[in-house]
Enzyme design. Sequence first.
Site, short mmCIF file in Angstrom:
data_model
loop_
_atom_site.label_atom_id
_atom_site.label_comp_id
_atom_site.label_asym_id
_atom_site.label_seq_id
_atom_site.Cartn_x
_atom_site.Cartn_y
_atom_site.Cartn_z
N LYS A 174 -1.09 -5.39 3.93
CA LYS A 174 -2.14 -5.95 4.77
C LYS A 174 -1.58 -6.62 6.01
CE LYS A 174 -5.68 -5.76 4.29
NZ LYS A 174 -6.41 -4.65 4.96
N ASP A 213 0.82 -1.22 0.00
CA ASP A 213 0.00 0.00 0.00
C ASP A 213 0.85 1.26 0.00
OD1 ASP A 213 -1.81 -2.20 1.23
OD2 ASP A 213 -3.12 -0.59 0.53
#
Length: 359
Positions: free
Chosen positions: A256, A245
Amino acid sequence: MVSSSPLLTLPATIAWKEDALYLLDQTRLPHESVVERVRTVEEVWRGIHELRVRGAPAIGVAGAYGLCVAMQPARDGSREAFYAALEQHAAYLDTARPTAVNLSWALRRMTQAAQRSDAVDAEALYQVMVAEASKIHQEDQAICKGIGVHGLPLITPGSGVLTHCNAGALATTGLGTATAPLYLAHQNGVAFRVFADETRPLLQGARLTAFELQQAGLDVTLITDGMAASMMAQGLVDVVIVGTDRVAANGDFANKIGTLGVAVAARYFNLPFYVACPSSTLDLQTARGADIVIEERSDGEVTHLGGRSIAPPDIKVRNPAFDVTPNELVTGFITERGIVRAPFGKNLAALFVSDGGAL
Ligand code: MRU
């Protein structure tokens, strides 16, 4: 509305048609495939916040088109009113989710495209924005393909690949990031197997990765997060590939929750650990992983499963949606321009800084 690639049979995650934005509702997968039109800026915000569209690159593309949706009421006003509304809507959309840098990256690109334009009126400014969003969308597909091409040699005949969460087609508008080498290897007739971590609490691995790989005909085995180390110990995993991300300038990266544990286990078992990283996810303004804002989500995602309580009432809960893996656990970043290896600070910057980033 179908996917961008003949390799995939899924509906497109995001579609823009005749000034309307459509999102595939990923919270309903794998059992229902529902595409919904998103009509207002508030609906776009909720679509991102509630993970109907999720995965860093897809969030970026949705944010870009979402800003076009937000600006539609300003099309017949003045240029000044258009710019004022643009700032306001971009700032609002940016609060939908904090960790994936692609959202603020795309919103900034959209705002700058309008600010730099010499369009004569608000309608022309709106058209500039639609064109920029469409460019971001097309670039995302090309970036996924590039990651696939550079990651392809890592997928060798007979090998086992482990992935975490969903950095797949559903997380992008193309072949995915971590999954792009897998799709290309499969297309090339390479026989290999994939282990997909289920990825608690929201089960993106089970609901999305296992689903999309199975749909495309890959050999995929679903495991719980706690089984990953055991698969490695049994010699069933040869390489780990995950998405991200946000990658900080020094190569620390957020992904995650649970990714850090997979990276630690991979190091223990001496397995290569790769991070698929589109240039839109590289954040050279953030020096190190400790500076990355980690999204905390609601307790109910941990205490409930499929709408049913699985924990004692009033239990204390933590629910960080992401963790940060230190760069020393990374073998390489698979980017659309090639695989970047240590020293990451120097080599990530060298690959992307010279011409300002994305393709
Ligand atoms: O909370 P999510 O589902 O948006 O989290 C997604 C991930 O962590 C992905 O691995 C990451 O965004 C990379 S997607 C190519």
